[in-house]
Design a protein around this motif. Structure first.
Motif, PDB file in Angstrom:
ATOM      1  N   LYS A   1       3.773 -10.048   4.664  1.00 54.13           N
ATOM      2  CA  LYS A   1       3.458  -8.792   5.351  1.00 54.13           C
ATOM      3  C   LYS A   1       3.276  -7.717   4.283  1.00 54.13           C
ATOM      4  CE  LYS A   1       5.006  -5.675   8.974  1.00 54.13           C
ATOM      5  NZ  LYS A   1       6.186  -5.115   9.662  1.00 54.13           N
ATOM      6  N   ILE A   2       2.070  -7.203   4.190  1.00 58.67           N
ATOM      7  CA  ILE A   2       1.725  -6.346   3.062  1.00 58.67           C
ATOM      8  C   ILE A   2       1.587  -4.912   3.545  1.00 58.67           C
ATOM      9  CG2 ILE A   2       0.102  -5.993   1.170  1.00 58.67           C
ATOM     10  CD1 ILE A   2      -0.696  -9.073   2.183  1.00 58.67           C
ATOM     11  N   VAL A   3       2.582  -4.108   3.220  1.00 58.58           N
ATOM     12  CA  VAL A   3       2.620  -2.708   3.631  1.00 58.58           C
ATOM     13  C   VAL A   3       2.733  -1.864   2.359  1.00 58.58           C
ATOM     14  CG1 VAL A   3       3.711  -0.989   5.107  1.00 58.58           C
ATOM     15  CG2 VAL A   3       3.747  -3.387   5.784  1.00 58.58           C
TER      16      VAL A   3
ATOM     17  N   ASN B   1       3.014   1.233  -0.112  1.00 55.71           N
ATOM     18  CA  ASN B   1       3.594   2.575  -0.169  1.00 55.71           C
ATOM     19  C   ASN B   1       2.583   3.503  -0.849  1.00 55.71           C
ATOM     20  OD1 ASN B   1       5.012   4.895  -0.964  1.00 55.71           O
ATOM     21  ND2 ASN B   1       6.930   3.785  -1.146  1.00 55.71           N
TER      22      ASN B   1
ATOM     23  N   VAL C   1       2.204   4.875   4.549  1.00 52.67           N
ATOM     24  CA  VAL C   1       2.033   3.467   4.189  1.00 52.67           C
ATOM     25  C   VAL C   1       0.729   2.963   4.799  1.00 52.67           C
ATOM     26  CG1 VAL C   1       4.523   3.041   4.041  1.00 52.67           C
ATOM     27  CG2 VAL C   1       3.328   2.630   6.195  1.00 52.67           C
ATOM     28  N   LEU C   2       0.255   1.831   4.280  1.00 51.79           N
ATOM     29  CA  LEU C   2      -0.968   1.210   4.788  1.00 51.79           C
ATOM     30  C   LEU C   2      -0.744  -0.295   4.864  1.00 51.79           C
ATOM     31  CD1 LEU C   2      -4.051   1.837   5.447  1.00 51.79           C
ATOM     32  CD2 LEU C   2      -4.500   1.059   3.116  1.00 51.79           C
ATOM     33  N   SER C   3      -0.872  -0.858   6.071  1.00 54.84           N
ATOM     34  CA  SER C   3      -0.791  -2.310   6.244  1.00 54.84           C
ATOM     35  C   SER C   3      -2.164  -2.907   5.954  1.00 54.84           C
ATOM     36  CB  SER C   3      -0.398  -2.655   7.682  1.00 54.84           C
ATOM     37  OG  SER C   3       0.848  -2.091   8.019  1.00 54.84           O
ATOM     38  N   ILE C   4      -2.203  -3.904   5.075  1.00 63.03           N
ATOM     39  CA  ILE C   4      -3.483  -4.548   4.770  1.00 63.03           C
ATOM     40  C   ILE C   4      -3.409  -6.043   5.068  1.00 63.03           C
ATOM     41  CG2 ILE C   4      -4.050  -2.807   3.040  1.00 63.03           C
ATOM     42  CD1 ILE C   4      -3.566  -5.094   0.914  1.00 63.03           C
ATOM     43  N   ARG C   5      -4.572  -6.670   5.049  1.00 66.82           N
ATOM     44  CA  ARG C   5      -4.667  -8.091   5.384  1.00 66.82           C
ATOM     45  C   ARG C   5      -4.168  -8.966   4.242  1.00 66.82           C
ATOM     46  NH1 ARG C   5     -10.799  -7.998   7.976  1.00 66.82           N
ATOM     47  NH2 ARG C   5     -10.302  -6.439   9.568  1.00 66.82           N
TER      48      ARG C   5
ATOM     49  N   THR D   1       1.969 -10.071  -6.081  1.00 68.13           N
ATOM     50  CA  THR D   1       3.069  -9.594  -5.231  1.00 68.13           C
ATOM     51  C   THR D   1       4.238  -9.120  -6.095  1.00 68.13           C
ATOM     52  OG1 THR D   1       2.442 -11.050  -3.406  1.00 68.13           O
ATOM     53  CG2 THR D   1       4.719 -10.269  -3.432  1.00 68.13           C
TER      54      THR D   1
ATOM     55  N   LEU E   1       5.145  -2.258  -3.198  1.00 66.48           N
ATOM     56  CA  LEU E   1       5.646  -3.065  -2.081  1.00 66.48           C
ATOM     57  C   LEU E   1       7.171  -3.073  -2.147  1.00 66.48           C
ATOM     58  CD1 LEU E   1       3.381  -6.283  -2.025  1.00 66.48           C
ATOM     59  CD2 LEU E   1       3.291  -4.309  -0.489  1.00 66.48           C
TER      60      LEU E   1
ATOM     61  N   ALA F   1       9.084  -7.729   0.602  1.00 68.64           N
ATOM     62  CA  ALA F   1       7.743  -8.308   0.741  1.00 68.64           C
ATOM     63  C   ALA F   1       7.684  -9.716   0.161  1.00 68.64           C
ATOM     64  CB  ALA F   1       6.702  -7.417   0.049  1.00 68.64           C
TER      65      ALA F   1
END
Ligand code: C2E
Ligand code: C2E
Ligand code: C2E
Length: 86
Positions: A9-11, A13, A46-50, A69, A78, A82
């Protein structure tokens, strides 16, 4: 670190991202800005990406998704959570 597992899950900052030097985070910052623009999502902290986007970014940074990561966690972009539990 055991590391080298890609984030699930990539959120990102965004506030932390802005504090880091452009020579390190430039490609990631541009990628995040492009996604914000495509979504019209400008006001988040924050931004959630695929997950697929992490794979693309890993190619840009010449790392595996797991190595990227770890790098993003080191930068504080992250959260440590994560990294999936081994
Ligand atoms: P969450 O996924 O844990 O996200 C928590 C908060 O982080 C969100 O609260 C929002 O303020 C921020 N956030 C996360 N990702 C983004 C992003 O890409 N852009 C922006 N601008 N903010 C982001 P919010 O919006 O009140 O959402 C609360 C919860 O509702 C979320 O918790 C999630 O469980 C659910 N949710 C909201 N939008 C979506 C969505 O598009 N897909 C799914 N599956 N769940 C969503
Ligand atoms: P698209 O890929 O054709 O997606 C159209 C719409 O489907 C999105 O509009 C969004 O409402 C929804 N959508 C697609 N995939 C997901 C998902 O995994 N989770 C959630 N919550 N919604 C999803 P939106 O957000 O206005 O995005 C417009 C276009 O911007 C997208 O068209 C895509 O081309 C691009 N885009 C937006 N966010 C991302 C991203 O995180 N990564 C990539 N690669 N492209 C993105
Ligand atoms: P989410 O909205 O909770 O979506 C979780 C997963 O469900 C996505 O993981 C994807 O595998 C699947 N999914 C959700 N909506 C769609 C869809 O419209 N089409 C397809 N093909 N799959 C969908 P993924 O791709 O790793 O995305 C992770 C998170 O990134 C999403 O969580 C959402 O918060 C954000 N995101 C990704 N793409 C978009 C987008 O186009 N627009 C927006 N607003 N958010 C997106």
């Amino acid at each position: 670190p055991s590391g080298s597992e890609p984030a699930t899950k990539i959120v990102i900052n965004l506030e932390r991202l802005q504090q880091l030097p452009a020579d390190k985070v430039g490609p990631l910052a541009r990628y995040a800005a492009a996604i914000q623009s495509q979504r019209g999502d400008y006001n988040g902290k924050v931004l959630s990406i695929r997950a697929e986007d992490l794979r693309s970014l890993a190619i840009i940074y010449d790392k595996s998704p797991g190595e990227l990561t770890d790098q993003l966690i080191d930068w504080g972009v992250l959260p440590p959570e994560a990294r999936p539990a081994p």
